[in-house]
Each structure stands twice: as structure tokens, then as C-alpha cells.
Design a protein around this motif. Structure first.
Motif, PDB file in Angstrom:
ATOM      1  N   ALA A  40       0.837  -1.209   0.000  1.00 50.93           N
ATOM      2  CA  ALA A  40       0.000   0.000   0.000  1.00 50.93           C
ATOM      3  C   ALA A  40       0.871   1.259   0.000  1.00 50.93           C
ATOM      4  O   ALA A  40       0.578   2.232  -0.716  1.00 50.93           O
ATOM      5  CB  ALA A  40      -0.927  -0.012   1.216  1.00 50.93           C
ATOM      6  N   ILE A  41       1.943   1.240   0.793  1.00 50.21           N
ATOM      7  CA  ILE A  41       2.851   2.381   0.822  1.00 50.21           C
ATOM      8  C   ILE A  41       3.540   2.543  -0.532  1.00 50.21           C
ATOM      9  O   ILE A  41       3.711   3.661  -1.050  1.00 50.21           O
ATOM     10  CB  ILE A  41       3.896   2.204   1.939  1.00 50.21           C
TER      11      ILE A  41
ATOM     12  N   THR B 269       5.030  14.569   2.063  1.00 47.31           N
ATOM     13  CA  THR B 269       5.230  15.199   3.372  1.00 47.31           C
ATOM     14  C   THR B 269       4.139  16.235   3.644  1.00 47.31           C
ATOM     15  O   THR B 269       3.801  17.041   2.772  1.00 47.31           O
ATOM     16  CB  THR B 269       6.614  15.869   3.433  1.00 47.31           C
ATOM     17  N   ALA B 270       3.555  16.140   4.858  1.00 43.71           N
ATOM     18  CA  ALA B 270       2.514  17.066   5.334  1.00 43.71           C
ATOM     19  C   ALA B 270       1.150  16.828   4.701  1.00 43.71           C
ATOM     20  O   ALA B 270       0.196  17.549   5.000  1.00 43.71           O
ATOM     21  CB  ALA B 270       2.942  18.524   5.137  1.00 43.71           C
ATOM     22  N   LYS B 271       1.043  15.834   3.836  1.00 41.40           N
ATOM     23  CA  LYS B 271      -0.282  15.478   3.315  1.00 41.40           C
ATOM     24  C   LYS B 271      -1.052  14.732   4.400  1.00 41.40           C
ATOM     25  O   LYS B 271      -0.493  14.274   5.397  1.00 41.40           O
ATOM     26  CB  LYS B 271      -0.149  14.603   2.067  1.00 41.40           C
ATOM     27  N   THR B 272      -2.380  14.569   4.181  1.00 46.08           N
ATOM     28  CA  THR B 272      -3.231  13.823   5.119  1.00 46.08           C
ATOM     29  C   THR B 272      -3.643  12.504   4.488  1.00 46.08           C
ATOM     30  O   THR B 272      -4.228  12.483   3.400  1.00 46.08           O
ATOM     31  CB  THR B 272      -4.491  14.639   5.485  1.00 46.08           C
TER      32      THR B 272
ATOM     33  N   ALA C 296       3.410   5.657   7.477  1.00 43.23           N
ATOM     34  CA  ALA C 296       3.072   6.985   6.961  1.00 43.23           C
ATOM     35  C   ALA C 296       3.513   8.083   7.924  1.00 43.23           C
ATOM     36  O   ALA C 296       4.042   9.124   7.503  1.00 43.23           O
ATOM     37  CB  ALA C 296       1.575   7.079   6.708  1.00 43.23           C
ATOM     38  N   ILE C 297       3.324   7.853   9.215  1.00 43.32           N
ATOM     39  CA  ILE C 297       3.750   8.845  10.214  1.00 43.32           C
ATOM     40  C   ILE C 297       5.265   9.039  10.151  1.00 43.32           C
ATOM     41  O   ILE C 297       5.773  10.160  10.290  1.00 43.32           O
ATOM     42  CB  ILE C 297       3.302   8.405  11.622  1.00 43.32           C
ATOM     43  N   GLY C 298       5.987   7.937   9.891  1.00 42.90           N
ATOM     44  CA  GLY C 298       7.439   8.042   9.725  1.00 42.90           C
ATOM     45  C   GLY C 298       7.835   8.877   8.528  1.00 42.90           C
ATOM     46  O   GLY C 298       8.945   9.414   8.482  1.00 42.90           O
ATOM     47  N   LEU C 299       6.927   9.001   7.559  1.00 43.73           N
ATOM     48  CA  LEU C 299       7.173   9.829   6.373  1.00 43.73           C
ATOM     49  C   LEU C 299       6.670  11.265   6.564  1.00 43.73           C
ATOM     50  O   LEU C 299       6.592  12.025   5.603  1.00 43.73           O
ATOM     51  CB  LEU C 299       6.471   9.210   5.159  1.00 43.73           C
TER      52      LEU C 299
ATOM     53  N   LEU D 123      -1.282   4.782  18.515  1.00 48.86           N
ATOM     54  CA  LEU D 123      -0.824   4.710  17.127  1.00 48.86           C
ATOM     55  C   LEU D 123      -0.386   6.064  16.588  1.00 48.86           C
ATOM     56  O   LEU D 123       0.296   6.127  15.559  1.00 48.86           O
ATOM     57  CB  LEU D 123      -1.941   4.157  16.235  1.00 48.86           C
ATOM     58  N   GLY D 124      -0.805   7.135  17.236  1.00 49.34           N
ATOM     59  CA  GLY D 124      -0.474   8.464  16.746  1.00 49.34           C
ATOM     60  C   GLY D 124      -1.376   8.952  15.639  1.00 49.34           C
ATOM     61  O   GLY D 124      -0.997   9.810  14.842  1.00 49.34           O
TER      62      GLY D 124
END
Length: 530
Positions: free
Chosen positions: A109-110, A143-146, A163-166, A185-186
């Protein structure tokens, strides 16, 4: 006792085959058998276990031929190729391996998210065709997308973590996601409409159910941000493919990447040929590591069940660990026998079953015990019922099952199971325990204390506590040639209601039961068997 036999009808690794053999299980490895429906059905009845991937189609016809089969193990997450209701009806445990390919699917998926953002497949094809269309492939930065994650279970949580790591903000829709887990999970837990409105990228990680089918419908897609990108590595049918094509054509959806489709193998599809669509042929679990992991996992799970009674990742039955199985076994027998006793005494339609667990047993895996109790209660009415199918059959018939736990209950026994069958005419109840010898016993019937071990053939008599009853009963049984093995009595008070439960060495005929019923002190007599 003969060793269990397992058939592997699809391609599994040699290491998985060896796990069965190392555990003392006979195994026949015929990796192409699943493709031959007739040959598959012809031999499946010789096995206790069946290990498959996706090629073997375990239909109701195959299951009908599988008289010995106790467990089906699917190396992978999807069980679309197994008729689970048919297996459940036959008491066959169906297992999958939901976590063996979780990382691989999440990584896919990533990967598709990156491919969508930078149009990598299209740029590759263009460049290798001798073109140099640098200005055509203008991508977007992640970066900074939702990222909107629909379904934040095992795979969805891994996607969120990556995704959070990115440095991507993650919002998640999942009715079963607790606020505490979301914080851990953040991610920000939101409702579906909020996710649709806010997400720059949406990725799906939910199972296919009636509630999730077309969760991204035309109406849902209309609620998304213009320029949204859609990723589906979960199940075909979660996205309305025709509606998605229309949204891509209009430009509302900027791009879509799909690994799964409504019809597979997908040789044609409404989405094929669109310049902003990336498609892969259900590759989510297709890495060497994942294929090996699920094969090894299913071999271990099936071996644990066939040898120890441990149940892991079952689709149609609660899990029982290898440590729990030996401790649960005598209580499973107690729950089923208590339920059977009450079921045999009940003739009116059953409306509900209440199972109360008191003491140490309340801390055990009571879901398995409850299934056993339901099985016992309903077996006099449904001869083919089993522990796997019992809960579903109770629901189908509108029977309400209540489970009550009282870990701190003070009783004369370490553990007590009480069952109440609520029928249209009256409730019936009994309680039992397991002694240190591992044998289940009845300790209470109709709130009257008694102490009786279960036996294959038993006689239950409800009577008035008056002189002469025991002598008359003994004479009738003796005259009929029925030997009494054990004889147990209980009463409310002197001269009040009483109960007799005795084990006999042979079934008691209807004629003898009529003679016993004619004893003046007798209120009811029933022969019961276990």
C-alpha cells in the motif's frame, strides 16, 4: 491412537511440510491437487486436516465428502475459497493466518502511494519507450499530506505507522478503534464523512462485509476532496469501480491504485486503460517472506489443534491456546453434559440459555465453554449440531444466550458452571463442577443440592420426599433386569421436593418408565443419556 493425517493440496514450502512431520503428523503433499476438483473431492475424506492456499476450492460438495475432516487451514488471510457455513455446520474448524502477510500488504500500500504520487509506472513506460517527457510527470510531495486510513486494524495500523514516519498526518475511520489505541498509534480517530472531506490520500484496510461493500460508493466519492488519490490493497468490492472511473474521468479523483478487484482474475475492468490508474494483480501478500511466514504459521496452527486441541486464528470458533486446552477440556465436557441434561428435560420451545461461571472457571476462556453448553442444550432438537455451529444455530432460532461471570463468587467448590434453560413453559436449571480427578459432576438441580457423576445411561426422577419411594423404584428396576450403578438423592427439606439421579447399566424402556411414573410419590421421570 493413529497419528492425524493432513492433506496439502496447494503449494506450500518444504519447511511447512516438515513442521507437520516433525510434530508426528502424517502428511500427503500434493501441490496441484486443488486444481483437479474431482480428484480433490475423491480423496479429501481420508484426512483429518486440509492445508490450502487459494487454488483449492473447498465447496460444500467437497466438505460433504470430508467425513473425517476436523480442520481447514488457509495459508493467507482470505477464505473466499472455503464454504465456511458448510464447514461450520459439519463442525470443521476453519483457520487462516491473518498476520503472516500483514507487513508485506502494508508495504505494498505504501509502495502504491509513492507510485501514485510520482506516476512511476507511467514515467517508466514513457522513458523506456524512448520518450523524455520530464514536464508531463509532475508529481506531488507526500510530506505534510493527510492520509485517510479506512480500517485501522493490524494492516491499517502498520500503514499508519509507516506513513507517520514519512511525516504524513494520519486520520483513521474504524468503529472498533478505541480512543486509547488511536493515541497509541499516533492517529486521529474520525468519522467516515470527516475522513472523506479531509484526506489527500485514502487507503482501505477493511474486510469485505455487507457493511463495507462499496464503502467508497459514488455518494462517498462525491464527499472527497478534489484531487484525492485512492488506494485499495484489501478486497475487491470495497470501491464502486464504475463510480471511481467516472470520478477519475471528471478529474475529481486525481489517481487510483488497486491491487484487488471485484472479479479476479481481472482480465477486464472499468478502470483498465485510464492514464491515472495503477493496477497490480493481487500482489499484496506476494513476497518470499510473507509466503513462507503464512505457510509455517498454518502448519503450526493446524498441528497444535490436531495434537493438543489448541485453536488459533479460527474464522468460526473462539481461540483456545495450547496452555488453555488441557485445563478447558474437562469443563467443556461439564458444560456440554449439563446442557444436554437440561435439553433432554425440555420439551417446550427454548427462548434463552443463561450460563453462569463462578470461581476460577470464570477466568477461563468461557466462549468455548458457552459453545459447548449451547451444543448440549440443543442437541436433542438438532442432532447435527456441534460446538462450532452451535452459536450460529442459536442465533438463527432467536435463542438469546447470556453469559455471566462471577470470579469472586464464594461457593463450596473452586469452580461452578450453572446453566438455566428458559423455555416457554418454565425455566430449568442445573449446576456442576469438575473434581480434581477431572471428571464432571452434577452438584445442583432445580436449586436442590445433589452429588452425581455423569454416566452413559441415567434416570432422573423428581418426587415427593415420602417413605416408600426408594423401595418401589428399586423393585421396578430390579424386576425389569436394570442394574443400578450409582444412586444419588437430594431434597429441599424433609418431606418436601426431592430429586433422584441414578446411573443404570442399560437403557430404561418406556414401559418401565410408565411403571415408575405410577409410583405415588413421583412427579416426573425421564431417562437421559450422555
Amino acid at each position: 491412537m493413529a497419528a492425524p493425517k493432513v492433506l496439502i493440496s496447494d503449494a506450500l514450502s518444504d519447511a511447512a511440510v516438515q513442521i507437520f512431520r516433525d510434530r508426528g503428523i502424517d502428511v500427503d503433499f500434493i501441490p496441484d491437487l486443488g486444481k483437479d476438483k474431482a480428484a480433490f473431492a475423491a480423496i479429501v475424506g481420508h484426512y483429518d486436516g486440509l492445508a490450502i492456499r487459494s487454488a483449492s476450492k473447498v465447496t460444500s460438495k467437497v466438505i460433504a465428502e470430508a467425513g473425517r475432516l476436523r480442520v481447514i487451514g488457509r495459508a493467507g488471510i482470505g477464505v473466499d475459497n472455503v464454504d465456511v457455513p458448510a464447514a461450520t455446520a459439519r463442525g470443521i474448524i476453519v483457520m487462516n493466518t491473518p498476520f503472516g502477510n500483514s507487513i508485506t500488504t502494508a508495504e505494498h500500500a505504501i509502495a502504491l502511494m509513492f507510485a501514485l504520487a510520482r506516476q512511476l509506472p507511467q514515467a517508466d513506460a514513457s522513458t523506456q519507450a524512448g520518450k523524455w517527457e520530464k514536464n508531463r510527470f509532475m508529481g506531488v510531495e507526500l510530506t505534510a499530506k493527510t492520509l485517510g486510513v479506512i480500517g485501522c486494524g493490524n494492516i491499517g495500523a502498520i500503514v499508519a505507522d509507516r506513513a507517520i514516519g514519512l511525516k504524513i498526518k494520519v486520520v483513521a475511520y474504524d468503529p472498533y478503534l478505541s480512543p486509547e489505541r488511536a493515541v497509541e498509534l499516533g492517529v486521529e480517530k474520525v468519522e467516515l464523512d470527516a475522513l472523506l472531506a479531509r484526506a489527500d490520500i485514502i487507503t482501505l484496510h477493511v474486510p469485505m462485509t455487507d457493511k463495507t461493500r462499496n464503502i467508497l460508493s459514488a455518494e462517498a466519492l462525491a464527499k472527497t476532496k478534489r484531487g484525492v488519490r485512492i488506494i485499495n490493497c484489501a478486497r475487491g468490492g470495497l470501491v464502486d469501480e464504475v463510480a471511481l472511473r467516472a470520478a477519475l474521468d471528471s478529474g475529481h479523483v486525481a489517481g487510483a491504485a488497486l491491487d484487488v478487484f471485484v472479479t479476479e482474475p481481472a482480465t477486464e475492468n472499468p478502470l483498465f486503460g485510464h492514464p491515472n490508474v495503477i493496477c497490480t494483480p493481487h500482489l499484496g501478500a506476494s513476497t518470499n517472506e510473507a509466503q513462507e511466514n503464512v505457510a509455517l504459521q498454518v502448519a503450526e496452527q493446524m498441528s497444535d489443534y490436531l495434537l493438543q486441541g489448541a485453536i488459533t486464528n479460527a474464522i468460526n470458533f473462539p481461540s483456545i491456546s495450547a496452555d488453555e486446552a488441557p485445563r478447558l477440556k474437562p469443563f467443556v465436557a461439564l458444560a456440554e453434559k449439563l446442557g444436554s441434561f437440561l435439553g433432554q428435560l425440555t420439551e417446550a420451545p427454548i427462548k434463552g440459555i443463561r450460563i453462569t461461571y463462578e470461581g476460577a472457571v470464570a477466568a477461563m476462556n468461557t466462549r468455548a465453554l458457552t459453545s459447548a453448553a449451547i451444543t448440549g442444550v440443543l442437541r436433542p432438537f438438532l442432532q447435527d449440531i456441534n460446538m462450532v455451529s452451535a452459536p450460529a444455530l442459536a442465533r438463527e432460532r432467536g435463542i438469546v444466550v447470556d453469559e455471566i461471570k462471577r470470579e469472586g463468587a464464594v461457593t463450596d467448590f473452586e469452580s461452578v458452571i450453572r446453566i438455566t434453560v428458559i423455555a416457554e413453559d418454565m425455566p430449568r436449571d442445573a449446576a456442576g463442577t469438575v473434581f480434581h480427578d477431572g471428571k464432571p459432576r452434577v452438584i445442583e438441580i432445580r436449586s436442590i443440592a445433589i452429588d452425581a457423576a455423569f454416566a452413559p445411561q441415567m434416570l432422573y426422577v423428581r418426587n415427593h420426599d415420602k417413605p416408600g419411594f426408594i423401595g418401589r423404584l428399586g423393585s421396578i428396576l430390579g424386576d425389569a433386569g436394570v442394574n443400578v450403578a450409582t444412586f444419588n438423592l437430594g431434597r429441599e427439606e424433609e418431606g418436601g421436593s426431592a430429586i433422584c439421579l441414578c446411573a443404570v447399566d442399560a437403557p430404561v424402556s418406556d414401559a418401565v418408565l410408565k411403571q415408575i411414573d405410577a409410583i405415588p410419590q413421583v412427579r416426573r421421570v425421564r431417562a437421559v443419556s450422555f
